[in-house]
Design a protein around this motif. Structure first.
Motif, short mmCIF file in Angstrom:
data_model
loop_
_atom_site.label_atom_id
_atom_site.label_comp_id
_atom_site.label_asym_id
_atom_site.label_seq_id
_atom_site.Cartn_x
_atom_site.Cartn_y
_atom_site.Cartn_z
N LEU A 94 -8.68 -6.22 1.72
CA LEU A 94 -7.32 -5.75 1.47
C LEU A 94 -7.11 -4.35 1.99
O LEU A 94 -6.13 -4.05 2.67
CB LEU A 94 -7.07 -5.72 -0.04
CG LEU A 94 -6.51 -6.99 -0.63
CD1 LEU A 94 -6.44 -6.86 -2.13
CD2 LEU A 94 -5.13 -7.23 -0.07
N VAL A 136 -1.69 -9.24 3.52
CA VAL A 136 -2.09 -8.72 2.21
C VAL A 136 -1.74 -9.74 1.12
O VAL A 136 -2.52 -9.99 0.20
CB VAL A 136 -1.40 -7.37 1.94
CG1 VAL A 136 -1.72 -6.89 0.56
CG2 VAL A 136 -1.84 -6.36 2.98
N VAL A 147 -4.30 -11.12 -1.52
CA VAL A 147 -4.08 -10.83 -2.93
C VAL A 147 -4.03 -12.11 -3.74
O VAL A 147 -4.58 -12.23 -4.81
CB VAL A 147 -2.75 -10.06 -3.13
CG1 VAL A 147 -2.35 -10.07 -4.58
CG2 VAL A 147 -2.90 -8.64 -2.65
N LEU A 149 -4.92 0.22 -3.78
CA LEU A 149 -5.16 -0.26 -2.43
C LEU A 149 -4.73 0.78 -1.39
O LEU A 149 -5.38 0.97 -0.38
CB LEU A 149 -4.41 -1.56 -2.19
CG LEU A 149 -4.89 -2.73 -3.02
CD1 LEU A 149 -3.99 -3.94 -2.83
CD2 LEU A 149 -6.32 -3.08 -2.65
N CYS A 182 1.66 -7.48 -3.43
CA CYS A 182 1.10 -7.63 -4.77
C CYS A 182 2.10 -8.26 -5.71
O CYS A 182 1.75 -8.94 -6.67
CB CYS A 182 0.67 -6.28 -5.33
SG CYS A 182 -0.72 -5.57 -4.47
#
Ligand SMILES: Nc1ncnc2c1ncn2[C@@H]1O[C@H](COP(=O)(O)OP(=O)(O)OP(=O)(O)O)[C@@H](O)[C@H]1O
Ligand SMILES: [Mg+2]
Lengths: 848, 241
Positions: free
Chosen positions: A28, A275, A279, A314, A371
């Motif tokens: 990530l 991402v 995630v 992150l 996210c």
């Protein structure tokens, strides 16, 4: 209490998640670093291109001030400085102009040293210092060269200059205390002396100074300049405004930088996709995770905090790492993108915190969005549903039920289920892959379609273009009295065996007059609309000198004509091979000397010249216009005077020109050679022109420029496309890896039920191939079509269509697809190998 | 592939009282030094063909560890496990897997059905792995016995826990294994459903002459067994028929 939300637990949970999925977290951070790097890079390049262009306009203008007022008295200057819109001002007290013939057309002002003005015009001594003693002087290197003064502190400087108040030309002696070199001083610069020296030189100088004004908010500078004056009640003061703030030019700057900014959108989209995919690990696991924590009583606010904290963790390492790597990338590529910054590294010249801020913002946005998505996914469902979520429950297609009726075992087809289970992931991976592949193929097609032959035909008319010393720089005004290119030199060059053709160009600016009939076609062509419905005149709004010249012409008929004597190669390039909009070129009648060929801005149906057949008076002699040809500016180097920004060129035979203007020198020489003896000829030529100031533009220079333009336009986008593709591949690989890793337990179940390693492998390879096959089936038509449409449009309608031969190519895709197919087989097998390191019993105990 | 000695169930002349499982001095240690855990510490055990054996013991006593050893899912630190004529330690991982799918049926506490396959597909899954043709008649017999006829086309997540466990039982029986190993098969079920499942297990074991080894915490269920083996701290402390 309902409001009693423990937010600390979010941090702990986050931290544990982070540690437990270490590999995933590293992936990530890497992904976000890539995003941050690419954003930093493309923003920085975009900003640099913009600033570079702005800087070049400022060079052209000669100052960084927004407005320059000339000849204010000190009371007026003070009140302008107090104006509410004015941020700061710099003052220049001019004593006079240097009037040495050797300076040619450059404007060098003898002025009282002023640090502010010096800074705004880049006239600050780099070696030595500003004058302190009364007989000291600081000057720029170009002037020193012209006057043959050694660059040495204390060198004796004997100056011929004319006071501004109209006094006699005089000669004074100073001693050199400092000097500098700056591209801003090509057309106009200063020679600095102390205020005391000024008092000594001009004891009764009038109260008369120039004022450079920097505004808080530069908008329409002309209007703002006038408003400021009107408020002083002094609207007669002459002023100029900075070209860099001209509306049309600002637009051009933004247009240049825009593609670089645009790339960020692709970067962010691909970044989010990537991402997000990581995630989520898998829809199944995450939905279960959020379902579980929700069922345990985590409030939406706590979940929100959890997500923010997740994104922050992150970004913390990713953003600085991205800044650094992006900056390094920017530093390496900057010199190729921006040329002619005179030795200084362009990366540092235009360094600006904005790209870093923008990149940090976008990276944070990417992390947060990615996210947030998995949490949103289960936000609607109740925890019970979320926990039971297998990704299958919702819809088992009808065909499967009927298939099941037959009660055959479909173990070989189990692969399909695996894909169906991760359908969304597959769609995302395919989308980001499709985007980056289209970019790559598109830019690649553009790269190979850009045709050097066509480019050279349009840009370079001859192998060598020799330029008079006064026109070595494109901003330098041509001085007809320069005579640096001599007839002897031309004879000598012509005598070379290698030379196959040679020709000369001479020019002379002359004031001319056109009556109503003469003006009409020109006015008509500029006031009319082109194919795109834009009034042609509007294209010229970027150069105020042209506009004022044109307006003067339209209202009074007075304009600057450029008489041009051409022969040999120049004649054949400009006239014989010219594009005639009206009339026909008859070489014999032209040589007789009673005709001229007019040249102006042209389009297929228009040329901005007086009508064919009408008479013009040049140098006291009457000529008839034989034909109108489109103007080829590339053959002529240097600049004409500012008054001649709007002009019409008249070509005539050299003999006629020499009769009219015997004192005029040779501006340009065009030479073609036998390409086999290029090396010897270039050696000869460079020896000949050494120390004469004569400049030569070689065919290889044009080729180099072409390569550079190509690099600038396509190599960087191709690079960004490649990095995006890399992100896409990572994305894809990640989907494959997690696809196997989350099925650790499933694999253990299979093994406990007696599935051999061979069968497991076959299952995974089957899944992978199916995945890859579907991907290929989608990508090939999608990318082909999108690239085809894009480049097809580009080849016809883009600004660079003139040097394009469309060669549609999908090479990057053909290279990438096999890589993809290898990955879909190798990665799952590698993962299987990894998870088999854990024993079956351990894996069976995994809590899901 | 090396040939595997399969215990020959149908071999005439051998009595039903033969030991199908023979465990000698079985030890399994996890970790080392201070953290050494003796999950199994010298277990000797013989299990007879066709018998229903229950293993009881407190949590952490080593029951699951023993069962996993019997099924060849794990390798012992010391000692040997012999199923029929086959010494498990002699098998490679690959051979152990094949041995498992032919000879051993597992029933897990959390069922471990394959979510992407239907009930029918789950039941015949180990047979398909062996590329054999399922014995349709036999399997339908099991299915009817377990009352799963109407659920054959369902997916596991459309079933209740008890139903899922019955599917797992059917799956274990379908391959006609030499031995069925069940680790707390009723751990997730209510007492009535577990009674049902257990009696089904008993009935099937009798009907198909299956050897069953089952871990349980429930004394009532243990009471149904032909034999109860009590394990504490990795050792057999009591063995009652
Ligand atoms: N992978 C492992 N690593 C370390 N120790 C382990 C591991 N697996 C089991 N143990 C330990 O071995 C011992 C026996 O475990 P086992 O799972 O056999 O217990 P159990 O009798 O099945 O208990 P329960 O009735 O709770 O299921 C326990 O103390 C356990 O902590
Ligand atoms: Mg256990």
């Amino acid at each position: 209490m309902l409001a009693n939300n423990n937010l600390k637990i979010c941090h702990r949970l986050m931290w544990r998640e982070f540690r437990f999925h270490k590999g995933c977290s590293i992936l990530l951070v890497t992904a976000l670093t890539l995003v941050s790097m690419l954003c930093t890079f493309s923003f920085a390049i975009g900003f640099m291109v913009r600033s570079g262009l702005k800087y070049s306009y400022q060079i052209q203008y000669g100052s960084t001030s927004h407005i320059l007022y000339y000849g204010l008295n000190s009371v007026q200057a003070a009140s302008v400085a107090r104006h509410a819109d004015v941020k700061e001002t710099v003052r220049l007290k001019v004593l006079g102009l240097l009037s040495d013939d050797m300076l040619g057309y450059r404007n060098v002002k003898l002025a009282v040293a002023d640090d502010g003005w010096a800074a705004a015009t880049e006239a600050v001594p780099v070696s030595g210092r500003m004058p302190e003693a009364d007989d000291e002087i600081a000057m720029d290197e170009l002037t020193l060269q012209s006057l043959a003064i050694p660059r040495k502190e204390g060198a004796k400087v004997q100056l011929r200059w004319t006071p501004v108040d109209g006094g006699e030309e005089r000669v004074d002696t100073f001693y050199l205390c400092g000097w500098w070199k700056s591209p801003m001083g090509y057309t106009e610069t200063c020679a600095w002396v102390t205020p005391n020296a000024a008092g000594r030189l001009c004891p009764d100088a009038p109260d008369y100074l120039d004022l450079g004004v920097t505004l808080y908010r530069p908008r329409n500078l002309d209007r703002q300049a006038q408003e400021i004056l009107r408020e002083q009640g002094a609207d007669k003061v002459p002023y100029t405004t900075n070209l860099a703030y001209n509306r049309a030019r600002r637009q051009r700057m933004n247009e240049k930088a825009f593609p670089f900014y645009l790339m960020n959108i692709a970067v962010v989209v691909c970044g989010i996709l990537m991402v997000y995919n990581i995630v989520r690990i898998s829809t199944v696991q995450n939905a279960r995770f959020y379902g579980r924590v929700k069922s345990l009583g985590m409030s939406p606010r706590q979940i929100g905090r959890f997500i923010v904290v997740q994104a922050a963790y992150l970004c913390l390492p990713a953003i600085p790492a991205g800044w650094l790597s992006g900056f390094v990338l920017y530093m390496v590529t900057a010199p190729y993108v921006l040329l002619g910054t005179g030795g200084e590294h362009p990366a540092f010249l235009f360094l600006n915190p904005a790209p870093f801020a923008c990149s940090a913002l976008l990276t944070w946005f990417t992390a947060f969005t990615a996210c947030l998505l998995p949490a949103r996914l289960v936000s609607g469902s109740r925890p019970a549903e979320a926990m039971k979520y297998t990704g299958l429950s919702a819809a088992i297609p009808a065909e499967d039920r009927s298939g099941a009726k037959k009660r055959r075992c479909r173990v070989p087809f189990m692969a399909l289920y695996g894909i169906r289970r991760d359908k969304k992931k597959a769609v995302f991976a395919a989308a980001s892959m499709c985007l980056s592949m289209t970019l790559l193929c598109g830019f690649w097609t553009q790269y190979i379609s850009t045709d050097e032959e066509k480019y050279m035909r349009e840009i370079a008319y001859c192998d060598y273009l020799i330029a008079d010393a006064s026109t070595a720089n494109s901003l330098q005004r041509y001085n007809p009295a320069s005579h640096s290119v001599t007839p002897e030199l031309i004879e000598e060059i012509a005598g070379q065996k290698a030379v196959t053709a040679i020709g000369t160009v001479r020019t002379m600016e002359i004031p001319m007059y056109a009556d109503e009939a003469g003006r009409a076609p020109i006015v008509e062509s500029f006031e009319g609309e082109n194919e795109e419905g834009v009034v042609r005149k509007a294209y010229m709004s970027g150069s105020p000198d042209w506009v004022s010249g044109y307006e003067k012409f339209r209202t009074t008929g007075e304009y600057i004509g450029i008489a041009s004597g051409i022969d040999g190669l120049a004649e054949s390039v400009i006239l014989s091979e010219g594009e005639y909009v009206e009339g026909v070129y008859d070489a014999e009648r032209f040589a007789a000397g009673n005709y001229v060929i007019a040249a102006g801005a042209s389009e297929t149906s228009f040329v901005s010249t007086p009508p064919i057949g009408s008479s013009v008076e040049i140098g006291g002699r009457q000529f008839k216009i034989m034909a109108a040809v489109s103007y080829k500016g590339h053959i002529i180097t240097g600049a004409d005077s500012r008054e001649a920004a709007f002009n019409v060129s008249y070509y005539m035979p050299v003999q006629v020109f020499e009769e009219l203007f015997p004192e005029c020198g040779i501006r340009n020489v065009l030479v073609n050679i036998d390409h086999n003896s290029q090396k010897e000829f270039e050696e000869f030529l460079s020896k000949k022109i050494r120390d004469t100031g004569i400049a030569v533009k070689m065919r290889s220079d044009y080729q180099w420029e072409f390569g550079n333009a190509l690099f600038h336009n396509y190599v960087i986008p191709i690079f960004v496309g490649a990095v995006l593709f890399l992100i896409g591949i990572l994305n894809f690989a990640n989907a494959l890896v997690t696809g196997v890793l989350i099925r650790k337990k499933e694999m253990a179940v299979y093994e406990s039920l007696g599935m051999t390693q061979l069968q497991l492998r076959r299952l995974l390879v089957g899944e992978g191939l199916m995945y890859g096959g579907m991907m290929t089936a989608f990508l090939v038509p999608a990318v082909s079509l999108m690239t085809w449409l894009w480049t097809g449009w580009w080849a016809v309608y883009s600004a660079s269509a003139w040097c394009v031969t469309w060669k549609y190519s999908l090479l990057p895709m053909w290279i990438a697809l096999p890589v993809l197919l290898v990955l879909v087989m190798v990665i799952p097998l590698g993962c299987l190998h990894m998870i088999r390191k854990e024993s079956v019993t351990q894996r069976l105990q995994i809590v899901e | 592939m090396a040939s595997i000695n399969l215990p020959e169930q149908q071999k005439k002349g051998e009595s039903d009282m033969d030991a199908i499982v023979k465990v000698t001095n079985l030890k399994k240690y996890y970790g080392n030094g201070e953290a050494l855990v003796k999950a199994l510490d010298g277990v000797d055990l013989e299990i007879e063909r066709g018998k229903f054996t229950a293993i009881v013991g407190t949590s952490g006593s080593g029951k699951s560890t023993l069962l996993n050893m019997l099924g060849g899912l794990d390798v012992p630190s010391e000692g040997s496990v012999r199923i029929g004529n086959q010494e498990l330690a002699r098998l490679t991982a690959e051979q152990a897997t094949i041995f498992r799918r032919k000879q051993i049926g597992f029933i897990f506490q959390n069922y471990n059905l394959v979510p992407v396959l239907t009930v029918w597909e789950n039941i015949i899954f180990p047979i398909s792995l062996d590329a054999r043709k399922p014995d349709r008649k036999f399997i339908m017999e099991i299915v009817n016995l377990l009352g799963l006829e109407s659920k054959l086309d369902s997916f596991p997540n459309q079933l209740s826990g008890g139903q899922q466990q019955r599917v797992a039982i059917a799956r274990a029986l379908a391959t006609k294994p030499s031995i069925i190993l069940a680790d707390e098969p009723t751990g997730n079920l209510d007492s009535r459903t577990s009674d049902g499942v257990i009696s089904l297990l008993r009935v099937t074991s009798e009907q198909f002459h299956q050897t069953i080894v089952m871990i349980t915490h429930n004394p009532e269920i243990a009471a149904h067994a032909d034999r109860v083996v009590h394990i504490e701290d990795g050792r057999i402390v009591a063995d009652a028929s």
